[in-house]
Design a protein around this motif. Sequence first.
Motif: not given
Lengths: 539, 271
Positions: A275, A278-279, A282-283, B24-25, B28-29, B31-32
Amino acid sequence: MLVNRKLILAHFWLAFAVFGVALTLGAWQMFIRSPLGTWLSNPELYYRSLTAHGTVMGYVFPTLVAMGFGYAISESALEQRLVGVRWAWTGFWLIVAGSIMAVIPIALGRASVLYTFYPPLIGNIFYYLGVVLVVVGSWIWVALMSINLRIWRKAHPGAPVPLAMFANVAGSYLWAWTAVGAALELLLQIIPVAAGLKNTIDAGLARVFFSWTLHAIVYFWLMPTYIAYYTIVPRAIGGRVYSDSMARISFILFLVVAMPIGMHHTFADPQVGAGFKFIHSAFTALVALPTLLTVFTICASVEIAARLRGGRGLFGWLRALPWDNPMMLALAFSFVMLGFGGAGGLINMSYQLDASIHNTQWITGHFHLIFGGAIVIMYFAIAYDLWPHLTGRELIDVRLIRTQLWLWFIGMVVTTFPWHWVGILGMPRRMAYFDFADPAIAPQALSVIFSAIGGFVLLTSGIMFIVILARGMRAPQVDAGAYRFAVAVHQPATVPVALNTHALWVALMIALTITNYGYPILNLATTGTSVPAVYVGAQ
Amino acid sequence: MSARDLFSLNNPHFTRGVGIIAAILIVTAIAGFIVLPFAQPWIQFANVWDAICSAAGVVQRTATVAAPEETKRLSDVVLTSHTLSRPSQEAIGRGATLAQRCAICHGPTGISRADSPNLAGQYAAVIYKELHDFRSGARSNAVMSPFAVNLTDDEIADLSNYYAYLPRLPAYHPTPQLPKPNIVIFGAPLRGIAPCGACHGSLDNKTGSPWLEGQSEAYMKAQLQAFAEGERRNDISQQMRNIARAMTPQEIDAAAAYYASQPPDVVKAVD
């Protein structure tokens, strides 16, 4: 107004001197592991050289360039004498002492751990202490940049901070915070083991700490280059900065999103949860944003210069650009290399695609193209541009300068493109030699030979660069005038406080570090997964 | 505008900047930590929390999977940089007395006449580890095992320190020095074989690896073959088994013959 020229020159000269040494080592490394060289009977020599090359190129050289350039910006953009000159010299001498302290154990073969430390490998403690001294020296610079800006603000309440200084201070804050990761790794993990207080080390945790530093350090290396794009190139080619606000937004975006992305270096590491990977992935994608903004703004600024020189048409203006101007040449080369390097970077930041190139020569090709190519060629440009103002002497041989930049560009492309290619074919990195007689990798021999030849082209170019600067110290004296930065099409009269200060963005940078690194670090620190240290060069 | 105005909900730069980053955080969190874990059909999660923990990297120990049965004993020796540091003269003296029982095979000066290893000047860590392994059964030998089985921890440490203290002497039947074969200098990179000296002392010494110069050719060959066939398995991470398996019989012969012909004084000294 450049007052402390000796201070700035000292930083630049030390930077370029150590760069010359590390470049020579790099060329030797390319040669010795190519089919052109015979195998080393002692592979440890290769890792010794590699450690020295990486330590100098990663920690010492760019830090000194950023510091010297930072002092120059502070004095000329703010038009005030540098406050804390004695501290600045202290920082400089700390870096000198740290570099010497680190290089001796490397030369003795007691610290062949590579510049990324690679725990559980443990080398001689003085190597790590030397690196710490270099970082501490650079933190003095960070403090001085902040203090000088604060003094200027007091004298100019509410006035827009000059773009060069705004970006310079953003870069210094980024470095201050990103260096904390490696500092924590060294102080909490590695140095206690190297000092003999412990004999196990949590390699996974140490690697996570290092990833905190490892990616944002690239953006710290990049900062002087981006400052040169925005504030030197448009002026040098007779144009204007297309948008001052866009520039500020790019720099604050770097501050915010360069930091919480380092775990894309640990995609193959089992100790970090998917997880978080992945973050971070993305960043990492978000970092493309300030780069694309910059490419757009600089292309627009360059177009302004071309149109002012009578350029016409949709693309016809490209012909009107001053291509014989070294600054124009350096920018063009830098952008080409940034483009290819950036495209390669998209592969690295993707969780899935990374698996095909992780720990291969692709990675070394990638960071040499971005750092050694796109970034360092602008360091050359910065030095050429500043030199007459620092020495009071003209750099006469413009043709030699152009040749030097061409050679660097050609050398970097010839070196890194085949390097990427053999990486895709699966050639691992960090190897002292390859058995090219084996049919499995014999077809890669030609690519590696090209790469090694490129390395020698780079060495030639590097030597030329140092010769040009050295000759510039003895050229006829001229009055170079005051050092000026590019002005924007619309020079800002007032700037919103968010784009004139760093507090909000530094706060976001720290907050994102906590969200993206907090739990993984806490988790690893509390589970206790230490392994025995592997001592290098000692029983 | 002061800092208070900057960090204020009335400042659109603050609200938008923080808002966009937070959004965004969060996206993405989600999703992840939730979407992507459940998108993996080969992993079953009990509930959302289970998926989040997995994606966060929480170590999960499932009790339902039994650990594989240990068929053979593994080496359980722990060596640290302090294990054998700075032995006293008394310890070495006690080791010398104990070593009298070893002399029949390993020679009164630590130089063997019987194709057993020469122990004079061997790294202390090596003797310490091998004696422990013989005692625990991780390594077995019809002659050595009965000698080791009754040794105490202190006796093993004393013996190790004594032999490490002895001067390195030439082998009993020295042969003319042979040139270095490639397998020794370079290893075989494509087969994952490092140069022997990278661990065994001439380039670097990795703790627990013996130096080999002047050792019996027959002994070294037998050990390499035992590693290759998996009969000897006290190399903790299979370092030697992986190497020996990848070596050709000719390379085994060449490496053993080369090392047997070398004088032991080229070995890197112990710090």
